[in-house]
Design a protein around this motif. Structure first.
Motif, PDB file in Angstrom:
ATOM      1  N   ARG A 122     -17.959 -10.153 -25.673  1.00  5.43           N
ATOM      2  CA  ARG A 122     -16.617  -9.588 -25.536  1.00  5.43           C
ATOM      3  C   ARG A 122     -15.953  -9.345 -26.888  1.00  5.43           C
ATOM      4  O   ARG A 122     -15.401  -8.279 -27.134  1.00  5.43           O
ATOM      5  CB  ARG A 122     -15.743 -10.538 -24.686  1.00  5.43           C
ATOM      6  CG  ARG A 122     -14.344 -10.061 -24.465  1.00  5.43           C
ATOM      7  CD  ARG A 122     -14.288  -8.910 -23.511  1.00  5.43           C
ATOM      8  NE  ARG A 122     -12.898  -8.586 -23.237  1.00  5.43           N
ATOM      9  CZ  ARG A 122     -12.492  -7.377 -22.937  1.00  5.43           C
ATOM     10  NH1 ARG A 122     -13.352  -6.401 -22.836  1.00  5.43           N
ATOM     11  NH2 ARG A 122     -11.233  -7.139 -22.725  1.00  5.43           N
TER      12      ARG A 122
ATOM     13  N   ASP B 215     -17.848  -6.305 -28.654  1.00  2.00           N
ATOM     14  CA  ASP B 215     -16.815  -5.434 -28.094  1.00  2.00           C
ATOM     15  C   ASP B 215     -17.239  -4.794 -26.770  1.00  2.00           C
ATOM     16  O   ASP B 215     -17.025  -3.612 -26.542  1.00  2.00           O
ATOM     17  CB  ASP B 215     -16.409  -4.372 -29.109  1.00  2.00           C
ATOM     18  CG  ASP B 215     -15.043  -3.776 -28.800  1.00  2.00           C
ATOM     19  OD1 ASP B 215     -14.216  -4.490 -28.204  1.00  2.00           O
ATOM     20  OD2 ASP B 215     -14.809  -2.602 -29.147  1.00  2.00           O
ATOM     21  N   CYS B 216     -17.837  -5.574 -25.890  1.00  7.68           N
ATOM     22  CA  CYS B 216     -18.271  -5.097 -24.579  1.00  7.68           C
ATOM     23  C   CYS B 216     -17.154  -5.288 -23.559  1.00  7.68           C
ATOM     24  O   CYS B 216     -16.378  -6.232 -23.645  1.00  7.68           O
ATOM     25  CB  CYS B 216     -19.501  -5.873 -24.108  1.00  7.68           C
ATOM     26  SG  CYS B 216     -20.987  -5.600 -25.073  1.00  7.68           S
ATOM     27  N   SER B 217     -17.113  -4.410 -22.594  1.00  8.27           N
ATOM     28  CA  SER B 217     -16.170  -4.573 -21.487  1.00  8.27           C
ATOM     29  C   SER B 217     -16.721  -5.635 -20.539  1.00  8.27           C
ATOM     30  O   SER B 217     -17.892  -5.999 -20.612  1.00  8.27           O
ATOM     31  CB  SER B 217     -16.006  -3.246 -20.744  1.00  8.27           C
ATOM     32  OG  SER B 217     -17.222  -2.922 -20.085  1.00  8.27           O
ATOM     33  N   PHE B 218     -15.882  -6.112 -19.624  1.00  4.25           N
ATOM     34  CA  PHE B 218     -16.359  -7.107 -18.665  1.00  4.25           C
ATOM     35  C   PHE B 218     -17.428  -6.502 -17.758  1.00  4.25           C
ATOM     36  O   PHE B 218     -18.344  -7.203 -17.322  1.00  4.25           O
ATOM     37  CB  PHE B 218     -15.205  -7.688 -17.852  1.00  4.25           C
ATOM     38  CG  PHE B 218     -14.404  -8.701 -18.622  1.00  4.25           C
ATOM     39  CD1 PHE B 218     -14.961  -9.914 -18.981  1.00  4.25           C
ATOM     40  CD2 PHE B 218     -13.104  -8.434 -19.007  1.00  4.25           C
ATOM     41  CE1 PHE B 218     -14.238 -10.853 -19.703  1.00  4.25           C
ATOM     42  CE2 PHE B 218     -12.366  -9.362 -19.723  1.00  4.25           C
ATOM     43  CZ  PHE B 218     -12.938 -10.574 -20.083  1.00  4.25           C
ATOM     44  N   ALA B 219     -17.322  -5.215 -17.475  1.00  4.28           N
ATOM     45  CA  ALA B 219     -18.361  -4.553 -16.668  1.00  4.28           C
ATOM     46  C   ALA B 219     -19.700  -4.582 -17.410  1.00  4.28           C
ATOM     47  O   ALA B 219     -20.751  -4.853 -16.812  1.00  4.28           O
ATOM     48  CB  ALA B 219     -17.952  -3.118 -16.356  1.00  4.28           C
ATOM     49  N   ASP B 220     -19.669  -4.299 -18.713  1.00  3.13           N
ATOM     50  CA  ASP B 220     -20.900  -4.341 -19.505  1.00  3.13           C
ATOM     51  C   ASP B 220     -21.454  -5.759 -19.594  1.00  3.13           C
ATOM     52  O   ASP B 220     -22.663  -5.974 -19.507  1.00  3.13           O
ATOM     53  CB  ASP B 220     -20.655  -3.809 -20.917  1.00  3.13           C
ATOM     54  CG  ASP B 220     -20.382  -2.317 -20.940  1.00  3.13           C
ATOM     55  OD1 ASP B 220     -20.786  -1.624 -19.986  1.00  3.13           O
ATOM     56  OD2 ASP B 220     -19.757  -1.847 -21.919  1.00  3.13           O
ATOM     57  N   ILE B 221     -20.559  -6.736 -19.786  1.00  4.78           N
ATOM     58  CA  ILE B 221     -20.995  -8.130 -19.862  1.00  4.78           C
ATOM     59  C   ILE B 221     -21.660  -8.541 -18.556  1.00  4.78           C
ATOM     60  O   ILE B 221     -22.726  -9.163 -18.554  1.00  4.78           O
ATOM     61  CB  ILE B 221     -19.801  -9.056 -20.184  1.00  4.78           C
ATOM     62  CG1 ILE B 221     -19.278  -8.776 -21.597  1.00  4.78           C
ATOM     63  CG2 ILE B 221     -20.195 -10.520 -20.039  1.00  4.78           C
ATOM     64  CD1 ILE B 221     -17.948  -9.436 -21.907  1.00  4.78           C
TER      65      ILE B 221
ATOM     66  N   ARG C  49     -23.139  -6.626 -16.435  1.00  3.38           N
ATOM     67  CA  ARG C  49     -24.428  -5.939 -16.323  1.00  3.38           C
ATOM     68  C   ARG C  49     -25.473  -6.601 -17.217  1.00  3.38           C
ATOM     69  O   ARG C  49     -26.594  -6.861 -16.784  1.00  3.38           O
ATOM     70  CB  ARG C  49     -24.270  -4.465 -16.722  1.00  3.38           C
ATOM     71  CG  ARG C  49     -25.536  -3.641 -16.593  1.00  3.38           C
ATOM     72  CD  ARG C  49     -25.296  -2.178 -16.958  1.00  3.38           C
ATOM     73  NE  ARG C  49     -24.675  -1.990 -18.248  1.00  3.38           N
ATOM     74  CZ  ARG C  49     -25.337  -1.995 -19.409  1.00  3.38           C
ATOM     75  NH1 ARG C  49     -26.624  -2.176 -19.434  1.00  3.38           N
ATOM     76  NH2 ARG C  49     -24.694  -1.807 -20.548  1.00  3.38           N
TER      77      ARG C  49
ATOM     78  N   GLN D  74     -18.566  -9.535 -12.296  1.00  2.00           N
ATOM     79  CA  GLN D  74     -17.493  -9.374 -13.284  1.00  2.00           C
ATOM     80  C   GLN D  74     -16.517 -10.533 -13.235  1.00  2.00           C
ATOM     81  O   GLN D  74     -16.033 -10.992 -14.268  1.00  2.00           O
ATOM     82  CB  GLN D  74     -16.736  -8.062 -13.048  1.00  2.00           C
ATOM     83  CG  GLN D  74     -17.402  -6.866 -13.633  1.00  2.00           C
ATOM     84  CD  GLN D  74     -16.485  -5.656 -13.601  1.00  2.00           C
ATOM     85  OE1 GLN D  74     -15.302  -5.753 -13.919  1.00  2.00           O
ATOM     86  NE2 GLN D  74     -17.037  -4.514 -13.218  1.00  2.00           N
TER      87      GLN D  74
ATOM     88  N   ARG E 187     -15.322 -12.872 -16.327  1.00  2.01           N
ATOM     89  CA  ARG E 187     -13.915 -13.109 -16.653  1.00  2.01           C
ATOM     90  C   ARG E 187     -13.589 -14.608 -16.624  1.00  2.01           C
ATOM     91  O   ARG E 187     -12.854 -15.108 -17.469  1.00  2.01           O
ATOM     92  CB  ARG E 187     -13.005 -12.366 -15.690  1.00  2.01           C
ATOM     93  CG  ARG E 187     -13.026 -10.872 -15.881  1.00  2.01           C
ATOM     94  CD  ARG E 187     -12.108 -10.184 -14.857  1.00  2.01           C
ATOM     95  NE  ARG E 187     -12.317  -8.769 -14.845  1.00  2.01           N
ATOM     96  CZ  ARG E 187     -11.766  -7.922 -15.705  1.00  2.01           C
ATOM     97  NH1 ARG E 187     -10.967  -8.368 -16.633  1.00  2.01           N
ATOM     98  NH2 ARG E 187     -12.017  -6.629 -15.630  1.00  2.01           N
TER      99      ARG E 187
END
Length: 188
Positions: A144, A148-154, A156, A162, A166
């Motif tokens: 994160r 700099d990944c979004s929660f959707a990317d994390i 995945r 998700q 979070r």
């Protein structure tokens, strides 16, 4: 699920289109030469130990290499590799009795992006305090705030919902805030 999507994509393409897609995908060696230091940096951020990072990355690469041609794009391959790194780190953490041995940041590792936190003592302390987190929480924090990944990317990459990503981030940040306050009181 990814295989099914890839198979559906491949079946919908003509042989020449499929060959063109495969030609634009870099070879495993070229990709590793371009991303190797960033992947080692990621592994170190997750394991917080240079030797463990090398071992976990090597094991993940050994698993990825024979599967390289199966991936539709480089992002899928990198997500697979990062997930393997996290899994390896968690396995080592469990196998070694959940002991964490803090070590200094390897001097020769270059981050994928410039690290502006070097001038900020609190940011340095926060990254040092990441050693107190569980491997899953540390992986989420690294993905994160470092990658700099979004929660959707994390979700995945780590193959978790998700909401779980979070939750890991929330718990990790709460723990880091508590440890940071404690460190401030001690005058670190």
């Amino acid at each position: 699920m990814q295989r099914k999507r890839r198979r559906e994509r491949d079946e919908g393409m003509t042989a020449s289109t499929l060959a063109a897609v495969r030609e634009t995908t870099p070879t495993f060696d070229d990709w590793l030469a371009a991303r190797g230091s960033a992947l080692l940096s990621f592994a170190w951020m997750v394991t917080r130990n240079r030797e463990d990072a090398k071992d976990v990355l090597q094991d993940a690469l050994v698993g990825l290499c024979p599967r390289w041609e199966r991936f539709g794009d480089v992002d899928e391959a990198e997500a697979y590799l990062k997930r393997s790194i996290v899994n390896g780190s968690v396995s080592n953490w469990r196998k070694n009795g959940r002991r964490l041995v803090p070590v200094a940041d390897p001097g020769q590792m270059q981050p994928a992006v410039p690290d502006f936190t070097e001038t900020n003592d609190e940011a340095d302390l926060a990254w040092q305090l990441c050693e107190t987190l569980t491997p899953q929480q540390r992986a989420v924090v690294v993905l994160r705030f470092r990658e700099d990944c979004s929660f959707a990317d994390i979700a995945r990459i780590l193959e978790i919902p998700q909401a779980t990503a979070r939750s890991h981030a929330h718990r990790a940040l709460a723990r880091l805030r508590k440890e940071l306050e404690k460190a401030r009181e001690e005058g670190r």
